[in-house]
Motif scaffolding. Structure first.
Motif, PDB file in Angstrom:
ATOM      1  N   ILE A  49     -82.458  13.264 -75.872  1.00 51.99           N
ATOM      2  CA  ILE A  49     -83.461  12.200 -75.810  1.00 51.99           C
ATOM      3  C   ILE A  49     -84.646  12.733 -75.004  1.00 51.99           C
ATOM      4  CG2 ILE A  49     -83.958   9.799 -75.249  1.00 51.99           C
ATOM      5  CD1 ILE A  49     -81.770  10.190 -77.447  1.00 51.99           C
ATOM      6  N   GLY A  78     -79.520   1.198 -70.461  1.00 53.94           N
ATOM      7  CA  GLY A  78     -80.626   1.423 -71.388  1.00 53.94           C
ATOM      8  C   GLY A  78     -80.273   2.050 -72.726  1.00 53.94           C
ATOM      9  N   ASP A 133     -72.017   9.040 -66.703  1.00 50.95           N
ATOM     10  CA  ASP A 133     -73.177   8.514 -65.976  1.00 50.95           C
ATOM     11  C   ASP A 133     -72.940   8.699 -64.479  1.00 50.95           C
ATOM     12  OD1 ASP A 133     -75.532   6.376 -67.048  1.00 50.95           O
ATOM     13  OD2 ASP A 133     -75.178   6.345 -64.884  1.00 50.95           O
ATOM     14  N   GLY A 172     -75.849   9.442 -69.561  1.00 50.43           N
ATOM     15  CA  GLY A 172     -76.749   8.313 -69.292  1.00 50.43           C
ATOM     16  C   GLY A 172     -76.300   7.056 -70.003  1.00 50.43           C
ATOM     17  N   LYS A 211     -90.158  17.224 -70.325  1.00 45.66           N
ATOM     18  CA  LYS A 211     -89.835  16.757 -71.684  1.00 45.66           C
ATOM     19  C   LYS A 211     -90.353  17.732 -72.747  1.00 45.66           C
ATOM     20  CE  LYS A 211     -87.527  12.917 -70.807  1.00 45.66           C
ATOM     21  NZ  LYS A 211     -86.106  12.748 -71.181  1.00 45.66           N
ATOM     22  N   CYS A 248     -78.785  11.895 -72.839  1.00 44.31           N
ATOM     23  CA  CYS A 248     -79.710  10.774 -72.602  1.00 44.31           C
ATOM     24  C   CYS A 248     -80.028  10.594 -71.118  1.00 44.31           C
ATOM     25  CB  CYS A 248     -79.104   9.499 -73.176  1.00 44.31           C
ATOM     26  SG  CYS A 248     -80.276   8.147 -73.271  1.00 44.31           S
ATOM     27  N   ALA A 249     -79.220  11.157 -70.219  1.00 45.42           N
ATOM     28  CA  ALA A 249     -79.506  10.993 -68.778  1.00 45.42           C
ATOM     29  C   ALA A 249     -80.896  11.549 -68.487  1.00 45.42           C
ATOM     30  CB  ALA A 249     -78.455  11.728 -67.948  1.00 45.42           C
ATOM     31  N   GLY A 250     -81.694  10.768 -67.794  1.00 43.10           N
ATOM     32  CA  GLY A 250     -83.041  11.222 -67.469  1.00 43.10           C
ATOM     33  C   GLY A 250     -83.637  10.380 -66.362  1.00 43.10           C
ATOM     34  N   ARG A 279     -88.133  -1.343 -64.288  1.00 49.08           N
ATOM     35  CA  ARG A 279     -88.412  -0.935 -62.894  1.00 49.08           C
ATOM     36  C   ARG A 279     -89.843  -0.417 -62.772  1.00 49.08           C
ATOM     37  NH1 ARG A 279     -83.103   0.991 -63.185  1.00 49.08           N
ATOM     38  NH2 ARG A 279     -83.736   3.122 -63.605  1.00 49.08           N
ATOM     39  N   THR A 326     -76.721  17.253 -62.995  1.00 38.61           N
ATOM     40  CA  THR A 326     -77.242  18.433 -62.299  1.00 38.61           C
ATOM     41  C   THR A 326     -76.121  19.291 -61.704  1.00 38.61           C
ATOM     42  OG1 THR A 326     -77.484  17.349 -60.146  1.00 38.61           O
ATOM     43  CG2 THR A 326     -79.338  17.141 -61.670  1.00 38.61           C
ATOM     44  N   ILE A 356     -89.848   2.000 -74.398  1.00 37.07           N
ATOM     45  CA  ILE A 356     -88.667   1.246 -74.851  1.00 37.07           C
ATOM     46  C   ILE A 356     -88.237   0.355 -73.691  1.00 37.07           C
ATOM     47  CG2 ILE A 356     -86.280   1.433 -75.693  1.00 37.07           C
ATOM     48  CD1 ILE A 356     -88.305   2.718 -77.635  1.00 37.07           C
ATOM     49  N   GLY A 373     -74.589   4.615 -68.973  1.00 41.36           N
ATOM     50  CA  GLY A 373     -74.409   3.420 -68.153  1.00 41.36           C
ATOM     51  C   GLY A 373     -75.540   2.420 -68.229  1.00 41.36           C
ATOM     52  N   SER A 375     -89.118  12.518 -75.299  1.00 40.96           N
ATOM     53  CA  SER A 375     -90.077  11.438 -75.020  1.00 40.96           C
ATOM     54  C   SER A 375     -91.394  11.733 -75.731  1.00 40.96           C
ATOM     55  CB  SER A 375     -90.344  11.364 -73.513  1.00 40.96           C
ATOM     56  OG  SER A 375     -91.395  10.454 -73.232  1.00 40.96           O
ATOM     57  N   ASP A 405     -73.602   6.239 -62.562  1.00 42.49           N
ATOM     58  CA  ASP A 405     -73.169   4.893 -62.202  1.00 42.49           C
ATOM     59  C   ASP A 405     -71.735   4.698 -62.732  1.00 42.49           C
ATOM     60  OD1 ASP A 405     -72.676   2.176 -62.001  1.00 42.49           O
ATOM     61  OD2 ASP A 405     -74.738   1.599 -62.471  1.00 42.49           O
ATOM     62  N   THR A 450     -86.097  -0.911 -71.319  1.00 45.66           N
ATOM     63  CA  THR A 450     -84.799  -0.622 -70.693  1.00 45.66           C
ATOM     64  C   THR A 450     -84.909  -0.957 -69.206  1.00 45.66           C
ATOM     65  OG1 THR A 450     -85.444   1.613 -70.055  1.00 45.66           O
ATOM     66  CG2 THR A 450     -84.477   1.357 -72.255  1.00 45.66           C
ATOM     67  N   PRO A 451     -83.797  -0.920 -68.460  1.00 42.23           N
ATOM     68  CA  PRO A 451     -83.895  -1.137 -67.009  1.00 42.23           C
ATOM     69  C   PRO A 451     -84.884  -0.179 -66.335  1.00 42.23           C
ATOM     70  CG  PRO A 451     -81.629  -1.384 -67.703  1.00 42.23           C
ATOM     71  CD  PRO A 451     -82.385  -0.913 -68.924  1.00 42.23           C
TER      72      PRO A 451
END
Ligand code: NAP
Length: 259
Positions: free
Chosen positions: A142, A18, A38, A14, A161, A92-94, A197, A67, A190, A16, A144, A40, A192-193
């Motif tokens: 990461i 945030g 990532d 993750g 989580k 961190c990918a989530g 969104r 995945t 937090i 890429g 939550s 991305d 982040t992008p």
């Protein structure tokens, strides 16, 4: 900078955007060589080039979906080939999956658990051979505040989580005697992008941003760099007796009973 990770090799998922991107920047400045993974591809290629130019650290961009276990195994093998070993793994990918339980579709349930829980396990199991061979490894998941407290309207994300914190505790105990620590961080809101969104999807984004800040004891929303500094501590040898536990980083919000 203090070079708290000098000589260390870290893989961050993750990376890429945030929180993952902020961890990558801080770890490079603190002396770690990095593999940045990532979905991305452009984002991790760009970040790898920027961090290498700024810090001189080796930065390997990896395009993968957590995945996909086969792809993850290939990426971790490439990381060991390129960097020599993996000392630190940051999961961190989530994804946010916030639904009404009664209208939740099976594919949404699967995506939530496949990314937020199974994906972390894919990465840990792919990192373990290198870590066990060296008798050394730090994993930071990461999680939550949703892994501790329930916010109505956010199902099934909190279930995944909670599971990630359970995975942290379970594997932390499993591998403690072989030099591997597994801990998690539970951020509150937090900016982040992904958070942007979510705010943009609210009927009145600015009013919701203010409402969220007002809910927090310090009256402000958290920053990705604040999570990154917690990850730096947990991933460093300074935290060598901290294992199988979780650190909440939410400005105290989850301890509040009444405002
Ligand atoms: P973000 O800005 O969306 O960044 C997440 C990154 O992970 C994105 O680059 C995303 O790629 C990537 N990603 C998503 N699914 C992936 C997959 N299956 N395989 C590989 N990469 C994937 O999110 P963030 O807010 O920084 O959140 C990072 C982590 O912190 C998440 O685990 C989240 O649950 C957790 N967290 C966030 C907050 C918060 O308030 N921001 C609070 C508590 C916990 P794409 O953009 O291409 O999807």
């Amino acid at each position: 900078m203090t070079q708290r990770l000098e000589g260390k090799k870290a893989l961050i998922t993750g990376a890429g955007s945030g929180i993952g991107g902020a961890i990558a920047e801080l770890f490079a400045r603190e002396g770690a060589d990095l593999a940045l993974l990532d979905m991305d591809a452009e984002a991790v290629v760009r970040l790898s080039q920027d961090l290498h130019a700024q810090t001189g650290r080796r930065c390997l961009p990896l395009h993968a979906d957590v995945t996909d276990a086969a792809r993850i195994n290939a990426c971790f093998a490439e990381t060991v080939d390129t960097l020599g070993r993996i000392d630190i793994l940051i999961n961190c990918a989530g994804v946010n999956v916030f639904r009404d339980p009664l209208t939740l579709e099976a594919a949404e349930w699967d995506r939530c658990f496949d990314v937020n829980l199974r994906g972390a396990w894919h990465c840990i199991s792919a990192a373990l051979p290198s870590m066990l061979a060296n008798g050394y490894g730090h994993v930071v998941n990461i999680a939550s505040v949703h892994g501790h407290k329930i916010i109505p309207g956010s199902f099934p994300y909190p279930v995944a989580k909670h599971g990630l914190i359970g995975l942290t505790r379970s594997l932390g105990i499993e591998y403690a005697s072989r030099g591997i620590r597994v801990n998690s961080i539970s951020p509150g809101l937090i900016m982040t992008p992904a958070a942007e969104r979510w705010l943009a999807s609210c009927p009145d984004p600015e009013a919701e941003r203010q409402r969220q800040a007002d809910l927090l004891p310090g009256k402000r929303i958290g920053e990705p760099s604040e999570v990154a500094y917690t990850a730096l501590f947990l991933a460093s040898d300074e935290a060598r007796f901290i294992n199988a536990t979780d650190i909440l980083i939410d400005g105290g919000r989850s301890q509040l009973y009444h405002a």
